[in-house]
Scaffold this active site. Sequence first.
Site, PDB file in Angstrom:
ATOM      1  N   CYS A  99      -8.174 -12.143 -47.292  1.00  0.00           N
ATOM      2  CA  CYS A  99      -7.528 -11.123 -48.451  1.00  0.00           C
ATOM      3  C   CYS A  99      -7.770 -11.620 -49.769  1.00  0.00           C
ATOM      4  CB  CYS A  99      -6.083 -10.991 -48.189  1.00  0.00           C
ATOM      5  SG  CYS A  99      -5.641 -10.382 -46.613  1.00  0.00           S
ATOM      6  N   HIS A 360      -4.941  -1.860 -48.897  1.00  0.00           N
ATOM      7  CA  HIS A 360      -5.361  -3.092 -48.956  1.00  0.00           C
ATOM      8  C   HIS A 360      -6.709  -3.345 -48.100  1.00  0.00           C
ATOM      9  CE1 HIS A 360      -5.312  -7.404 -48.675  1.00  0.00           C
ATOM     10  NE2 HIS A 360      -4.615  -7.696 -47.904  1.00  0.00           N
ATOM     11  N   CYS A 390      -2.474 -13.841 -51.487  1.00  0.00           N
ATOM     12  CA  CYS A 390      -2.197 -14.784 -50.232  1.00  0.00           C
ATOM     13  C   CYS A 390      -3.393 -14.584 -49.245  1.00  0.00           C
ATOM     14  CB  CYS A 390      -0.947 -14.498 -49.791  1.00  0.00           C
ATOM     15  SG  CYS A 390      -0.558 -12.901 -48.915  1.00  0.00           S
ATOM     16  N   GLY A 392      -5.042 -15.206 -45.210  1.00  0.00           N
ATOM     17  CA  GLY A 392      -4.737 -15.767 -43.844  1.00  0.00           C
ATOM     18  C   GLY A 392      -5.234 -17.074 -43.480  1.00  0.00           C
TER      19      GLY A 392
END
Length: 449
Positions: A99, A360, A390, A392
């Site tokens: 992300c 997103h 943030c 993963g």
Amino acid sequence: MAPTTDEATIAPRDVCIVGIARTPMGGQSGSLSSLSATQLGSIAIKAALQRAGVDAAAVEEVYFGNVLSANLGQAPARQAAIGAGLPHSVVCTTLNKVCASGMKAAMLAAQSIQLGQNEVVIAGGMESMSNAPYYLPKARTGYRMGHGEVVDGMIKDGLWDVYSDKGMGVCGELCAENHSISRAQQDDYSIQSYERAIAATNAGVFQWEVVPVEVPGARGKPSVIVAKDDGVDKLDAAKLRKLRPAFKEGGTVTAGNASSISDGAAALVLVSGKYALEKGLTVIAKVRGYADAEQAPELFTTSPALAIPKAVKRAGIDASQVDFYEINEAFSVVALANQKLLGLDSAKVNVHGGAVSLGHPLGCSGARIIVTLLGVLKAKQGTYGVAGVCNGGGGASALVVELTPTFAASPALQYSKVQAEEASCSVSVGLSASESLSLYSRIQLQESG
């Protein structure tokens, strides 16, 4: 050409943002699903360059985020660059930091300018989650007998924690438990995200960010002009509060208070202060600092609270000077937890909505929130802004921008009709610049009709 930004505020190796663009955020199998990620990337890049007034031939390097690259073909960033009309001499790199990909792209672009390696760089990200393929993991060696497994590439490579072998939403549930954030608080936040996005859309704020996209019609049908985020009109507060938990029996994270699966792209044109002054470019903002942080994979949700203070410190400012924040809403609990950990005023966080309401697209979002942050600072008369996202694996990235006095004092936020028309026509899929009816005019007709 005389510089349009006060020379006293721009140093030669300052990293200057001189152009931005993002596509609308399309929903899953929604308005933009017929376009590939690389096509969306090309649209954003070309529009950002045109808005900046920078010749494509001047671009030296492209850093572009993309997470779900399967079936796109080799070198997605290169495809997006060439599709936008950049010369074959441009160096291109595709980044996958989940992300945070789009933001990390901007950070690497900034570094190359600060080091004197480049004068003009494109950064951003792109994703078409709708077009992520399914995998047949054993097809190469053969299915000898019995049923075979089909793997969802979007979930496998974008939405799954490989360390716990669980969906990312399970980490959202852990975050809610660790920080005592209730289902009601998450639903309230989600509704607020929609309400803020609706208000910003109705006020025309996003017109400054969005480049309209013409999507060709199927089977001889007329093309459709997409100029608005798909998810904004989908709020049903009563229904949202009744949704079942998506990841855990008795849990608090639902499809309604999580970000939506989306398609889209965002791009920024970064140049050195020297180049901006020599070419008389209007500098929107300077990149003041940036940072990454990591912790245990299952705790990725609160990693922005680690990256943001580092970025602010590197920017040489105090947290009290920050006017507005963008913290990517992977889940409502992510924004709530990081607000809590950093002691932030909710009135200063995601004031035009976020990923819950807008969408997103994984590789795009890190760049999209920078673009939106710049619009927030302009609309709300702020100077310093921080974007954090943030990712993963336990990580996060954060970036600090400072709006320039010249841009802050400029009278209009949105691009002019002429700029909108030129950018829209020339970057649309399936529309040549010579066609007589401009997208801008057709948008007005489509909305009024």
